[in-house]
Scaffold this motif. Structure first.
Motif, PDB file in Angstrom:
ATOM      1  N   GLU A   1       0.860  -1.189   0.000  1.00 56.38           N
ATOM      2  CA  GLU A   1       0.000   0.000   0.000  1.00 56.38           C
ATOM      3  C   GLU A   1       0.895   1.238   0.000  1.00 56.38           C
TER       4      GLU A   1
ATOM      5  N   ASP B   1       0.408   5.574  -0.644  1.00 55.36           N
ATOM      6  CA  ASP B   1      -0.494   6.706  -0.923  1.00 55.36           C
ATOM      7  C   ASP B   1      -1.930   6.243  -1.129  1.00 55.36           C
ATOM      8  N   ASP B   2      -2.412   5.379  -0.222  1.00 52.37           N
ATOM      9  CA  ASP B   2      -3.779   4.858  -0.260  1.00 52.37           C
ATOM     10  C   ASP B   2      -4.103   4.084  -1.532  1.00 52.37           C
ATOM     11  N   GLN B   3      -3.080   3.540  -2.176  1.00 49.94           N
ATOM     12  CA  GLN B   3      -3.273   2.725  -3.375  1.00 49.94           C
ATOM     13  C   GLN B   3      -2.540   1.405  -3.200  1.00 49.94           C
ATOM     14  N   THR B   4      -3.102   0.357  -3.786  1.00 49.62           N
ATOM     15  CA  THR B   4      -2.416  -0.922  -3.824  1.00 49.62           C
ATOM     16  C   THR B   4      -1.467  -0.908  -5.009  1.00 49.62           C
TER      17      THR B   4
ATOM     18  N   LYS C   1      -9.681  -3.534  -8.953  1.00 46.78           N
ATOM     19  CA  LYS C   1      -8.373  -3.346  -8.327  1.00 46.78           C
ATOM     20  C   LYS C   1      -7.248  -3.829  -9.251  1.00 46.78           C
TER      21      LYS C   1
ATOM     22  N   LYS D   1      -6.653  -1.266 -11.936  1.00 44.57           N
ATOM     23  CA  LYS D   1      -6.025  -0.096 -11.320  1.00 44.57           C
ATOM     24  C   LYS D   1      -4.531  -0.353 -11.086  1.00 44.57           C
TER      25      LYS D   1
END
Length: 131
Positions: A74, A76-79, A111, A114
């Motif tokens: 994880e 910056d709030d992203q996977t 996800k 992304k």
């Protein structure tokens, strides 16, 4: 039997290992326990061999190998992918949707795309193989 292993992040992962004696050999299945996985989808492994000892050896090897590498992180709030590689298992979510299990976590279609969006312009290779 219940066995515990450490993953790449140092977390203890607990498995319930079951062996079934078939006419053709032995099938070993390792499923992460509910206590260990919490809200994650959890790990799940299979191995087959002609002998009981070899089936157990194979399943334990698969557990160690798969837990030794962390593919998702994880940031910056992203996977994100930890090293431009993704290895997982095709499975179903509780809602019945097809998802990937990666690092014991559920990766749905949204996800997954992304994750790939940051690699626009790169080549990709998809290999599907028996576990």
């Amino acid at each position: 039997m219940i066995e515990s292993y450490r993953n790449a992040a140092g977390k203890t992962i607990e498995f319930s290992i079951n062996v079934v004696d078939l006419v053709s050999g032995f099938t070993a299945t390792a499923i992460e326990t509910d206590k260990s996985k919490g809200k994650r989808i959890g790990y799940h492994f299979h191995a087959w061999s002609n002998t009981l000892n070899e089936a157990l050896y194979k399943i334990r090897g698969k557990i160690r190998k798969n837990l030794s590498i962390k593919y998702l992180d994880e940031a910056d709030d992203q996977t994100v992918l930890t090293h431009d590689e993704l290895v997982g298992r095709i499975t179903s979510s509780d809602a019945g949707e097809t998802v990937l299990e990666v690092d014991g976590k559920e990766v749905d279609v949204e996800k997954f795309w992304k994750l790939l969006s940051s690699y626009e312009g790169y080549e990709v290779s998809l290999v599907i193989k028996e576990q």
